[in-house]
Design an enzyme around this catalytic site. Structure first.
Site, PDB file in Angstrom:
ATOM      1  N   TYR A 128       3.364  -3.499  -1.186  1.00 42.30           N
ATOM      2  CA  TYR A 128       4.726  -2.871  -0.730  1.00 42.30           C
ATOM      3  C   TYR A 128       4.979  -3.259   0.608  1.00 42.30           C
ATOM      4  CZ  TYR A 128       8.426   0.376   0.531  1.00 42.30           C
ATOM      5  OH  TYR A 128       9.559   1.320   0.922  1.00 42.30           O
ATOM      6  N   LYS A 132       7.702  -5.970   2.467  1.00 38.49           N
ATOM      7  CA  LYS A 132       8.540  -5.483   3.372  1.00 38.49           C
ATOM      8  C   LYS A 132       8.659  -6.457   4.639  1.00 38.49           C
ATOM      9  CE  LYS A 132      10.834  -2.197   1.652  1.00 38.49           C
ATOM     10  NZ  LYS A 132      12.260  -2.203   1.477  1.00 38.49           N
TER      11      LYS A 132
END
Length: 219
Positions: A128, A132
């Site tokens: 995750y 990003k």
């Protein structure tokens, strides 16, 4: 400082921060027009609000004539659980911001404010947070205007869907968040409305490109 008569475009306006941001922009009267790019119509009525329902961001460039503005706000984001797979997650959290950055560059949009995440890094092993971090780098490669990333920690606010992990985190923050001071302040939970207010403030400032983490978003 932004002047009257300008337009703001909010991508991801049905999300937690995006929805708060649309309301904040409309209440401020700073912009003559606020364009909400959404998956579904927002339950808002305001003469300054225009809504564009867009199912496929891959087709975003075809709407360029309707999306000229003084600032873009990118509030795109999902979770691995909601996306269903890593590939689907990446299509949202990486591909869509890239499409928006390409449109912003094509239209020479002066400024772009993008939500990322605390801990985002291209060097982390966390999928995750690595996504990003890669998104931040890719957006910067595609867009040469004034670019600001905000990296909030746990977002606090009402969601339509239940996120058990986040719900537990919110409870923890409300009970013990006051203990997070000094270097730990960046890990405090922050209200979605506060992030929205900070994004609007940052859009109106002449600051150079930079990252803002949770403890820097209390304007």
């Amino acid at each position: 400082m932004e002047s009257a008569g300008q337009t703001a475009v909010v991508f991801g306006a049905t999300g937690l921060v995006g929805y708060e941001l649309v309301k904040t922009l409309l209440d401020s009267h700073r912009y003559t027009t606020v364009v909400a790019v959404t998956r579904r119509l927002l339950p808002l009525t305001n003469p300054a609000l225009e809504q564009l329902v867009l199912a496929d961001y891959g087709q975003l460039m075809t709407y360029k004539d309707s999306l000229n503005a003084s600032v873009y706000f990118c509030c795109i984001g999902t979770t691995l659980r909601k996306a269903g797979s890593r590939l689907a997650f990446r299509k949202v959290d990486y591909d869509i911001p890239c499409h928006i950055a390409e449109l912003a560059e094509a239209l020479a949009i002066p400024a772009m404010i993008v939500i990322s995440s605390l801990g985002a890094s291209i060097r982390t092993t966390n999928f995750y947070l690595r996504t990003k971090g890669e998104m931040e780098l890719a957006v910067r490669e595609r867009y040469t205007g004034r670019l600001v990333f905000v990296r909030p920690s746990l977002l606090i606010g009402f969601r339509q869907e239940v996120r058990i992990g986040e719900s537990l985190g919110v409870v923890f923050m409300r009970l013990f968040g006051w203990l997070l001071t000094g270097r730990l302040a960046r890990f405090k939970g922050i209200g979605a409305s506060q992030v929205a207010a900070a994004m609007m403030t940052l859009a109106g400032m002449a600051n150079p490109d930079r990252l803002y983490e949770t403890d820097e978003l209390f304007y």
